[in-house]
Design a protein around this motif. Structure first.
Motif, PDB file in Angstrom:
ATOM      1  N   TYR A 111     -43.535  90.357  69.648  1.00 55.40           N
ATOM      2  CA  TYR A 111     -44.507  90.330  70.728  1.00 55.40           C
ATOM      3  C   TYR A 111     -43.820  90.465  72.077  1.00 55.40           C
ATOM      4  O   TYR A 111     -42.631  90.231  72.224  1.00 55.40           O
ATOM      5  N   ILE A 113     -43.112  89.084  75.710  1.00 52.70           N
ATOM      6  CA  ILE A 113     -43.087  87.726  76.258  1.00 52.70           C
ATOM      7  C   ILE A 113     -43.050  87.767  77.776  1.00 52.70           C
ATOM      8  O   ILE A 113     -42.614  88.750  78.381  1.00 52.70           O
ATOM      9  N   LEU A 114     -43.520  86.685  78.394  1.00 48.39           N
ATOM     10  CA  LEU A 114     -43.482  86.562  79.841  1.00 48.39           C
ATOM     11  C   LEU A 114     -42.133  85.980  80.243  1.00 48.39           C
ATOM     12  O   LEU A 114     -41.737  84.925  79.732  1.00 48.39           O
ATOM     13  N   GLU A 178     -43.633  82.139  76.161  1.00 40.32           N
ATOM     14  CA  GLU A 178     -45.003  82.474  76.533  1.00 40.32           C
ATOM     15  C   GLU A 178     -45.276  83.914  76.092  1.00 40.32           C
ATOM     16  O   GLU A 178     -44.677  84.858  76.606  1.00 40.32           O
ATOM     17  N   LYS A 179     -46.195  84.054  75.160  1.00 41.05           N
ATOM     18  CA  LYS A 179     -46.472  85.368  74.585  1.00 41.05           C
ATOM     19  C   LYS A 179     -47.551  86.091  75.399  1.00 41.05           C
ATOM     20  O   LYS A 179     -48.470  85.472  75.922  1.00 41.05           O
ATOM     21  N   TRP A 180     -47.412  87.402  75.468  1.00 38.39           N
ATOM     22  CA  TRP A 180     -48.456  88.228  76.082  1.00 38.39           C
ATOM     23  C   TRP A 180     -49.263  88.905  74.983  1.00 38.39           C
ATOM     24  O   TRP A 180     -50.356  88.501  74.662  1.00 38.39           O
ATOM     25  N   LYS A 181     -48.697  89.918  74.338  1.00 41.89           N
ATOM     26  CA  LYS A 181     -49.377  90.616  73.259  1.00 41.89           C
ATOM     27  C   LYS A 181     -48.387  90.958  72.157  1.00 41.89           C
ATOM     28  O   LYS A 181     -47.199  91.142  72.424  1.00 41.89           O
TER      29      LYS A 181
END
Length: 199
Positions: A111, A113-114, A178-181
């Motif tokens: 994924y 990540i931020l 922290e996941k985004w997509k």
């Protein structure tokens, strides 16, 4: 003490290896400036680590190699044989070895990540971004004045290293990323699986 200023660059030009003067926004100078920026970010990261931290030696080695790379980049291909500076052949392998060790300890990253999490992780992402920025300018230079293959390989691997180090910093501190997509191929796989199950 000798004065730092020479006034020779007041006209917007600077000297490169071999004595030639070029504009300060010349792609060669831009590439070197980006490498200098990257090296400074790495130096900042090292100040955040304990002197005995296991990354200190690797990061210092990388800084030394970047200095050599700057010398190589500043030298036109036709004059490069006169430049004694070379990249150490093992540096890319050393980075790959470190990445393999860290990656084996963490879960698969599927994924986006931020950047962030801890101050150190955020700065490692800044180093990653700086490496990519430098790589783009090196590729531009390579189109008009070929660079040694190991230069492009080193800068490409370097951004990968900083990404893994940023992830490992959070993992080592027990913090969640922290996941985004999820990556696109994973979303497609899930959609395909749901469709098959519905049938």
């Amino acid at each position: 003490m000798r004065k730092i200023y020479t006034r020779t660059g007041d006209d917007g030009t600077t000297g490169i290896f071999g004595g030639e003067r070029v504009a300060k926004d010349n792609v060669r100078v831009e590439a070197n400036g980006n490498l200098d920026e990257l090296n400074s970010v790495i130096g900042l990261i090292r100040t955040m680590l304990d002197k005995e931290h296991k990354w200190q030696t690797l990061l210092k080695d990388i800084q030394i190699e970047i200095m050599s790379m700057m010398s190589i980049t500043a030298t036109p291909e036709v004059k490069r044989k006169d430049n004694p500076n070379r990249l150490r052949p093992e540096i890319t392998t050393d980075m790959e070895h470190e990445m393999d060790i860290m990656t084996a300890a963490m879960s698969d990253n599927g994924y986006f990540i931020l950047p962030g999490g801890t101050t150190l992780s955020a700065w490692l992402h800044m180093a990653r971004v700086s490496a990519r920025k430098a790589e783009r300018r090196l590729v531009s230079l390579h189109r008009t004045d070929r660079l040694p293959e190991d230069v492009l390989k080193f800068i490409n691997r370097l951004s990968d290293l900083f990404f893994i180090m940023a992830r490992y910093e959070l993992f080592n501190n027990g913090q969640e990323e922290e996941k985004w997509k999820e990556f696109g191929y994973k979303r497609k796989t899930k959609t395909h699986s749901v469709t098959e199950n519905a049938e």
